[in-house]
Design a protein around this motif. Structure first.
Motif, PDB file in Angstrom:
ATOM      1  N   GLU A 118       0.827  -1.206   0.000  1.00 24.07           N
ATOM      2  CA  GLU A 118       0.000   0.000   0.000  1.00 24.07           C
ATOM      3  C   GLU A 118       0.859   1.253   0.000  1.00 24.07           C
ATOM      4  O   GLU A 118       1.921   1.298   0.615  1.00 24.07           O
ATOM      5  CB  GLU A 118      -0.897  -0.006   1.239  1.00 24.07           C
ATOM      6  CG  GLU A 118      -1.706  -1.278   1.348  1.00 24.07           C
ATOM      7  CD  GLU A 118      -3.169  -0.994   1.615  1.00 24.07           C
ATOM      8  OE1 GLU A 118      -3.538   0.170   1.772  1.00 24.07           O
ATOM      9  OE2 GLU A 118      -3.918  -1.979   1.656  1.00 24.07           O
ATOM     10  N   ALA A 119       0.378   2.278  -0.673  1.00 23.10           N
ATOM     11  CA  ALA A 119       1.067   3.561  -0.679  1.00 23.10           C
ATOM     12  C   ALA A 119       0.923   4.222   0.691  1.00 23.10           C
ATOM     13  O   ALA A 119      -0.056   4.004   1.403  1.00 23.10           O
ATOM     14  CB  ALA A 119       0.493   4.463  -1.761  1.00 23.10           C
ATOM     15  N   VAL A 120       1.914   5.021   1.051  1.00 21.74           N
ATOM     16  CA  VAL A 120       1.870   5.816   2.282  1.00 21.74           C
ATOM     17  C   VAL A 120       1.625   7.255   1.862  1.00 21.74           C
ATOM     18  O   VAL A 120       2.348   7.788   1.018  1.00 21.74           O
ATOM     19  CB  VAL A 120       3.199   5.710   3.064  1.00 21.74           C
ATOM     20  CG1 VAL A 120       3.222   6.658   4.243  1.00 21.74           C
ATOM     21  CG2 VAL A 120       3.441   4.276   3.505  1.00 21.74           C
ATOM     22  N   VAL A 121       0.611   7.873   2.424  1.00 25.55           N
ATOM     23  CA  VAL A 121       0.327   9.274   2.129  1.00 25.55           C
ATOM     24  C   VAL A 121       0.764  10.107   3.329  1.00 25.55           C
ATOM     25  O   VAL A 121       0.259   9.929   4.436  1.00 25.55           O
ATOM     26  CB  VAL A 121      -1.171   9.501   1.826  1.00 25.55           C
ATOM     27  CG1 VAL A 121      -1.430  10.980   1.569  1.00 25.55           C
ATOM     28  CG2 VAL A 121      -1.603   8.667   0.633  1.00 25.55           C
ATOM     29  N   GLN A 171       0.594  13.449   4.983  1.00 21.93           N
ATOM     30  CA  GLN A 171      -0.158  14.700   5.012  1.00 21.93           C
ATOM     31  C   GLN A 171       0.780  15.838   5.430  1.00 21.93           C
ATOM     32  O   GLN A 171       1.800  15.596   6.082  1.00 21.93           O
ATOM     33  CB  GLN A 171      -1.331  14.588   5.992  1.00 21.93           C
ATOM     34  CG  GLN A 171      -2.341  13.522   5.634  1.00 21.93           C
ATOM     35  CD  GLN A 171      -3.070  13.817   4.323  1.00 21.93           C
ATOM     36  OE1 GLN A 171      -3.259  14.957   3.925  1.00 21.93           O
ATOM     37  NE2 GLN A 171      -3.477  12.748   3.637  1.00 21.93           N
ATOM     38  N   ASN A 190       6.583  15.709   6.044  1.00 21.78           N
ATOM     39  CA  ASN A 190       6.072  16.515   4.929  1.00 21.78           C
ATOM     40  C   ASN A 190       5.973  17.953   5.400  1.00 21.78           C
ATOM     41  O   ASN A 190       5.065  18.320   6.142  1.00 21.78           O
ATOM     42  CB  ASN A 190       4.708  15.988   4.483  1.00 21.78           C
ATOM     43  CG  ASN A 190       4.160  16.750   3.294  1.00 21.78           C
ATOM     44  OD1 ASN A 190       4.705  17.772   2.884  1.00 21.78           O
ATOM     45  ND2 ASN A 190       3.077  16.254   2.732  1.00 21.78           N
ATOM     46  N   PRO A 212      -0.603  16.878   0.400  1.00 24.24           N
ATOM     47  CA  PRO A 212      -0.277  15.484   0.716  1.00 24.24           C
ATOM     48  C   PRO A 212       0.714  14.941  -0.315  1.00 24.24           C
ATOM     49  O   PRO A 212       0.696  15.332  -1.480  1.00 24.24           O
ATOM     50  CB  PRO A 212      -1.620  14.766   0.611  1.00 24.24           C
ATOM     51  CG  PRO A 212      -2.649  15.817   0.776  1.00 24.24           C
ATOM     52  CD  PRO A 212      -2.041  17.078   0.200  1.00 24.24           C
ATOM     53  N   THR A 266       2.304  11.267  -1.804  1.00 22.64           N
ATOM     54  CA  THR A 266       2.151   9.810  -1.846  1.00 22.64           C
ATOM     55  C   THR A 266       3.495   9.152  -2.096  1.00 22.64           C
ATOM     56  O   THR A 266       4.205   9.484  -3.040  1.00 22.64           O
ATOM     57  CB  THR A 266       1.147   9.405  -2.942  1.00 22.64           C
ATOM     58  OG1 THR A 266      -0.103  10.036  -2.659  1.00 22.64           O
ATOM     59  CG2 THR A 266       0.956   7.900  -2.974  1.00 22.64           C
ATOM     60  N   ARG A 317       5.429   5.445  -2.562  1.00 21.22           N
ATOM     61  CA  ARG A 317       5.185   4.049  -2.944  1.00 21.22           C
ATOM     62  C   ARG A 317       6.439   3.202  -2.746  1.00 21.22           C
ATOM     63  O   ARG A 317       7.556   3.722  -2.730  1.00 21.22           O
ATOM     64  CB  ARG A 317       4.746   3.991  -4.406  1.00 21.22           C
ATOM     65  CG  ARG A 317       3.377   4.617  -4.624  1.00 21.22           C
ATOM     66  CD  ARG A 317       2.956   4.623  -6.092  1.00 21.22           C
ATOM     67  NE  ARG A 317       1.635   5.182  -6.244  1.00 21.22           N
ATOM     68  CZ  ARG A 317       1.360   6.494  -6.246  1.00 21.22           C
ATOM     69  NH1 ARG A 317       2.327   7.363  -6.094  1.00 21.22           N
ATOM     70  NH2 ARG A 317       0.112   6.915  -6.392  1.00 21.22           N
ATOM     71  N   ASP A 320      10.179   3.822  -4.137  1.00 28.67           N
ATOM     72  CA  ASP A 320      10.531   5.234  -4.335  1.00 28.67           C
ATOM     73  C   ASP A 320      11.822   5.536  -3.590  1.00 28.67           C
ATOM     74  O   ASP A 320      12.037   5.065  -2.463  1.00 28.67           O
ATOM     75  CB  ASP A 320       9.431   6.154  -3.796  1.00 28.67           C
ATOM     76  CG  ASP A 320       8.211   6.219  -4.680  1.00 28.67           C
ATOM     77  OD1 ASP A 320       8.252   5.683  -5.810  1.00 28.67           O
ATOM     78  OD2 ASP A 320       7.204   6.811  -4.236  1.00 28.67           O
TER      79      ASP A 320
END
Length: 152
Positions: free
Chosen positions: A41-44, A46, A104, A109, A111, A113, A116
């Protein structure tokens, strides 16, 4: 530049080792790019949020050295993504998984993956201080002037 051997060990199962090894992007680069080993799953991230991102590996840094964890300039300038404790230090006696603390600082936001490139690792020599208690310190032109004492 001299080559310094650093032992590296994947902590991932063989089927999860589809990530690149940390690597130098050019012949004279000082930092090795490191990829995120997040689950599928991707991590977002914020704005203002901090995440500890796994790399899926451990390393044995030679005595007298450290691995410095530094931000990637493109992520920092374009998206405000940086290493929270930059530069982070991986000590020569640490053998656990290397993880990257990202924050961040941008306004949107972001994203992230699996695979990356999220940070750089720089192998650097370390000197240990030998402190000597004294009654006074030698005088300098700056003296006790603090941050910003010389102007902008």
């Amino acid at each position: 530049m001299p080559d310094v051997p650093v032992q590296f060990r994947w902590l991932l199962s063989p089927e999860q080792r589809n990530l690149p090894l940390p690597a130098y992007a050019s012949a004279l680069a000082s930092g090795m790019d490191v990829a995120a080993a997040t689950s599928g799953e991707a991590v977002v991230l914020q704005p203002g949020e901090i995440h500890l991102i796994p790399t899926g590996f451990a390393a044995a840094v030679p005595e007298g050295f450290e691995l410095q964890v530094r931000p990637r300039s493109g992520l920092a300038v374009k998206h405000g993504i940086t290493v929270i404790n930059a530069p982070g230090t991986i000590d020569a006696d640490y053998r656990g998984e290397i993880k990257i603390g990202l924050i961040n600082l941008g306004q949107k936001p972001f994203t992230l993956r699996r695979g990356d490139r999220i940070a750089q690792l720089v192998l650097a020599p370390v000197c240990r201080a030998c402190l000597h208690l004294v009654d006074s310190l030698d005088q300098t032109e700056r003296g006790s002037g603090g941050f910003g004492h010389t102007g902008l």
